[in-house]
Design an enzyme around this catalytic site. Sequence first.
Site, short mmCIF file in Angstrom:
data_model
loop_
_atom_site.label_atom_id
_atom_site.label_comp_id
_atom_site.label_asym_id
_atom_site.label_seq_id
_atom_site.Cartn_x
_atom_site.Cartn_y
_atom_site.Cartn_z
CB SER A 90 -0.90 -0.11 1.24
OG SER A 90 -1.69 -1.21 1.16
CB SER A 147 -1.74 -2.30 -3.68
OG SER A 147 -0.85 -1.17 -3.19
CG ASP A 160 -2.13 1.54 -4.52
OD1 ASP A 160 -1.17 1.58 -3.87
OD2 ASP A 160 -2.37 0.87 -5.49
#
Length: 347
Positions: free
Chosen positions: A215, A253, A255
């Site tokens: 992340s 992830s 983001d």
Amino acid sequence: MNAITDVALVSVGHRTVIAGEGVRSGVTAILPHGGNLFQRKVPAGFACGNGYGKFAGSTQIAELGEIETPIVLTNTLSVAEGIAGVVQWTLAQPGNEAVVSVNAVVGETNDGYLNDIRARQVTVPHVLDAIASATNGPVAEGCVGAGTGTQAFGWKGGIGTSSRVLPAKCGAYAIGILVQTNYGGILTVAGREIGQALGQFYLSEEKSEPRGDGSVVIIIATDAPVSDRNLKRMAQRAFLGIACTGSCMANGSGDYAIAFSTHEAVRRDHEADGETPSRPDLSNSAMSPLFQAVKEATEEAVYNAMLQAHTVAGHLGRVLKRLEPSVLMALLDRSGFNENDPETTPL
């Protein structure tokens, strides 16, 4: 200072939490201004690149376009403590005696590779310490605060920051970035695939553990008089900088990017119900230089996080090594980048 604090009034504080051989975590707090944030809210925009994560307060930012608390970054399992600390701090501010609802803004990345994250060693006092320690000066980078246990592309990452100032003809506005890195891919610097050259990259047959997931949280500040709608557009551009570092924003992830303006004239009074305020608003056609600044400073902030970090050993004896600047520069020189050549040196 090449930091988010180059945007006037913005302050940053860290609380690093290290204990024994397994606890490597912490808290980073970003304050848009030094006054009562609840009573004098700042316009803000929020963007999500890939949503495998937790970002408390994001839906209210998306709905109302404003921030009313410090922004706190920590680890995945300490978001609750982050919220509790932000709420406690906000309720204690003079003038907030009647406040009964607070939208705490807390982002996270998972530092469980180096940190014994299940031990949940980050506490409310740590959050309050990070907020109380926030200053307008240079920002510590690398293995500090919320970046203590995080990684980047399989190397040690952490907190990074950078800034840009627009040319006078574009308003001379400042744009500052702070990142909490914890993602992967193929590390790319100045267009060169450094991760591939060093044999440490996502989908490499030499590595048994993929490094694509993870992340990143990106905080964007500006002193330009920007509306929440255009702040959202600025937040979206941060992912261009992340892409330049070699990320594909993988499935696993989280983001996230959040942008806010510190300009005095665009702040929003809590008790302004029923008013129709007149505020400056940078036009759409004036936004492109800010977009360029966000993209550039986000990319650089990631490199700063890595190059200011140091090798860290943590939970279960795991180690994340620092990307050595000398190794990086040798690879860049070998691939045609010369820091003394004005034709290949970034301005």
